[in-house]
Write a protein that holds these residues in place. Structure first.
Motif, PDB file in Angstrom:
ATOM      1  N   GLY A 187      -0.445  -3.514 -10.897  1.00  0.00           N
ATOM      2  CA  GLY A 187      -1.424  -3.868  -9.787  1.00  0.00           C
ATOM      3  C   GLY A 187      -0.693  -4.618  -8.430  1.00  0.00           C
ATOM      4  O   GLY A 187      -1.125  -5.053  -7.186  1.00  0.00           O
ATOM      5  N   GLY A 188       0.449  -4.320  -8.304  1.00  0.00           N
ATOM      6  CA  GLY A 188       1.402  -4.827  -7.490  1.00  0.00           C
ATOM      7  C   GLY A 188       1.567  -3.678  -5.872  1.00  0.00           C
ATOM      8  O   GLY A 188       1.233  -4.213  -4.894  1.00  0.00           O
ATOM      9  N   VAL A 189       0.968  -2.471  -6.330  1.00  0.00           N
ATOM     10  CA  VAL A 189       1.346  -1.402  -5.367  1.00  0.00           C
ATOM     11  C   VAL A 189      -0.222  -0.777  -5.252  1.00  0.00           C
ATOM     12  O   VAL A 189      -0.997  -0.406  -6.312  1.00  0.00           O
ATOM     13  N   ARG A 190      -0.874   0.192  -4.243  1.00  0.00           N
ATOM     14  CA  ARG A 190      -1.983   0.941  -4.336  1.00  0.00           C
ATOM     15  C   ARG A 190      -1.824   1.565  -3.969  1.00  0.00           C
ATOM     16  O   ARG A 190      -1.473   1.895  -2.598  1.00  0.00           O
ATOM     17  N   ARG A 200       0.821  -0.902  -0.117  1.00  0.00           N
ATOM     18  CA  ARG A 200       0.359   0.008   0.512  1.00  0.00           C
ATOM     19  C   ARG A 200       1.076   1.781   0.513  1.00  0.00           C
ATOM     20  O   ARG A 200       1.767   1.058   0.398  1.00  0.00           O
ATOM     21  N   LEU A 201       1.046   2.080  -0.518  1.00  0.00           N
ATOM     22  CA  LEU A 201       1.549   3.780  -0.422  1.00  0.00           C
ATOM     23  C   LEU A 201       0.805   4.414  -0.301  1.00  0.00           C
ATOM     24  O   LEU A 201      -0.873   4.529   0.520  1.00  0.00           O
ATOM     25  N   GLU A 202       1.398   5.187   0.692  1.00  0.00           N
ATOM     26  CA  GLU A 202       1.461   6.449   1.856  1.00  0.00           C
ATOM     27  C   GLU A 202       0.622   7.486   1.119  1.00  0.00           C
ATOM     28  O   GLU A 202       2.165   7.059  -0.127  1.00  0.00           O
ATOM     29  N   TRP A 203      -0.129   8.022   1.205  1.00  0.00           N
ATOM     30  CA  TRP A 203      -1.239   9.823  -0.094  1.00  0.00           C
ATOM     31  C   TRP A 203      -0.559  10.485   1.314  1.00  0.00           C
ATOM     32  O   TRP A 203      -1.429  10.680   2.262  1.00  0.00           O
ATOM     33  N   HIS A 204      -0.349  11.388   0.732  1.00  0.00           N
ATOM     34  CA  HIS A 204      -0.095  12.835   1.184  1.00  0.00           C
ATOM     35  C   HIS A 204      -1.052  13.680   0.534  1.00  0.00           C
ATOM     36  O   HIS A 204      -1.045  13.676  -0.266  1.00  0.00           O
ATOM     37  N   ALA A 205      -1.507  14.948   2.030  1.00  0.00           N
ATOM     38  CA  ALA A 205      -1.822  15.963   0.654  1.00  0.00           C
ATOM     39  C   ALA A 205      -0.674  16.699  -0.560  1.00  0.00           C
ATOM     40  O   ALA A 205       0.068  16.892  -0.192  1.00  0.00           O
TER      41      ALA A 205
END
Length: 95
Positions: free
Chosen positions: A92-95, A21-26
Protein backbone atom coordinates in the motif's frame (compact mmCIF):
# COMPACT_ATOMS: atom_id res chain seq x y z
CA UNK A 1 -18.67 -14.33 -4.96
CA UNK A 2 -15.31 -15.54 -3.72
CA UNK A 3 -14.34 -14.78 -0.14
CA UNK A 4 -10.87 -13.38 0.45
CA UNK A 5 -10.01 -16.55 2.37
CA UNK A 6 -10.42 -18.55 -0.85
CA UNK A 7 -8.07 -16.41 -2.97
CA UNK A 8 -4.68 -17.88 -3.82
CA UNK A 9 -2.92 -14.71 -5.01
CA UNK A 10 -2.14 -11.65 -2.90
CA UNK A 11 -4.27 -8.51 -2.76
CA UNK A 12 -2.96 -4.97 -2.89
CA UNK A 13 -3.26 -3.25 0.49
CA UNK A 14 -5.24 -0.05 0.88
CA UNK A 15 -3.15 2.92 -0.22
CA UNK A 16 -1.59 4.61 2.81
CA UNK A 17 -2.00 8.35 3.05
CA UNK A 18 0.91 10.41 1.79
CA UNK A 19 2.49 7.61 -0.21
CA UNK A 20 3.87 7.63 -3.74
CA UNK A 21 2.10 7.46 -7.06
CA UNK A 22 3.39 5.37 -9.93
CA UNK A 23 3.47 6.80 -13.42
CA UNK A 24 1.45 4.62 -15.79
CA UNK A 25 2.09 4.50 -19.55
CA UNK A 26 0.45 2.93 -22.59
CA UNK A 27 1.59 -0.62 -23.25
CA UNK A 28 4.73 -0.85 -25.38
CA UNK A 29 4.01 -1.97 -28.88
CA UNK A 30 6.15 -4.50 -30.63
CA UNK A 31 7.04 -8.11 -30.21
CA UNK A 32 8.39 -8.32 -26.71
CA UNK A 33 8.31 -11.71 -25.07
CA UNK A 34 7.08 -10.96 -21.58
CA UNK A 35 7.09 -13.36 -18.65
CA UNK A 36 4.79 -12.68 -15.71
CA UNK A 37 6.58 -13.62 -12.49
CA UNK A 38 4.11 -12.38 -9.86
CA UNK A 39 0.50 -11.19 -9.87
CA UNK A 40 -2.35 -10.09 -7.66
CA UNK A 41 -5.70 -11.80 -7.31
CA UNK A 42 -8.15 -11.39 -10.18
CA UNK A 43 -11.13 -11.09 -7.83
CA UNK A 44 -10.55 -7.32 -7.71
CA UNK A 45 -11.37 -4.85 -10.50
CA UNK A 46 -7.68 -3.97 -10.87
CA UNK A 47 -5.05 -6.66 -11.32
CA UNK A 48 -1.29 -6.05 -11.19
CA UNK A 49 1.45 -8.20 -12.71
CA UNK A 50 5.21 -8.04 -12.25
CA UNK A 51 6.72 -8.74 -15.68
CA UNK A 52 10.21 -9.34 -17.04
CA UNK A 53 11.46 -9.12 -20.61
CA UNK A 54 14.98 -9.05 -22.00
CA UNK A 55 16.65 -8.29 -18.67
CA UNK A 56 14.20 -5.48 -17.85
CA UNK A 57 11.20 -5.51 -15.53
CA UNK A 58 7.98 -3.53 -15.10
CA UNK A 59 4.55 -3.68 -13.53
CA UNK A 60 1.48 -4.09 -15.70
CA UNK A 61 -1.92 -2.86 -14.47
CA UNK A 62 -5.18 -4.18 -15.90
CA UNK A 63 -8.42 -2.45 -14.97
CA UNK A 64 -11.16 -4.94 -15.74
CA UNK A 65 -13.84 -2.74 -17.29
CA UNK A 66 -16.66 -3.21 -19.76
CA UNK A 67 -16.59 -3.51 -22.70
CA UNK A 68 -12.77 -3.85 -22.71
CA UNK A 69 -10.05 -3.92 -20.09
CA UNK A 70 -7.68 -0.94 -19.82
CA UNK A 71 -4.03 -2.01 -19.64
CA UNK A 72 -1.07 0.20 -18.72
CA UNK A 73 2.44 -0.34 -17.39
CA UNK A 74 5.22 1.36 -15.50
CA UNK A 75 8.51 2.29 -17.12
CA UNK A 76 10.79 -0.67 -17.84
CA UNK A 77 13.79 -0.81 -15.55
CA UNK A 78 16.20 -2.87 -13.48
CA UNK A 79 14.54 -6.02 -12.08
CA UNK A 80 15.75 -5.35 -8.50
CA UNK A 81 14.02 -1.95 -8.54
CA UNK A 82 10.85 -3.43 -10.04
CA UNK A 83 10.73 -5.99 -7.19
CA UNK A 84 11.07 -3.15 -4.66
CA UNK A 85 8.20 -1.28 -6.31
CA UNK A 86 6.18 -4.50 -6.38
CA UNK A 87 6.68 -4.96 -2.61
CA UNK A 88 5.67 -1.32 -2.00
CA UNK A 89 2.58 -1.79 -4.18
CA UNK A 90 1.46 -4.86 -2.24
CA UNK A 91 2.03 -3.04 1.07
CA UNK A 92 0.00 0.00 0.00
CA UNK A 93 3.00 2.31 -0.27
CA UNK A 94 2.49 3.20 -3.94
CA UNK A 95 -0.27 2.97 -6.47
Amino acid sequence: MISLDECLSPHVAVMRRGRGRLEWHAVRSGRHRVRVVAWTCSCRATVYELCVSGGRAFIRRTVQAEPVAVISETAWGVPREAWEIWAALLAGGVR
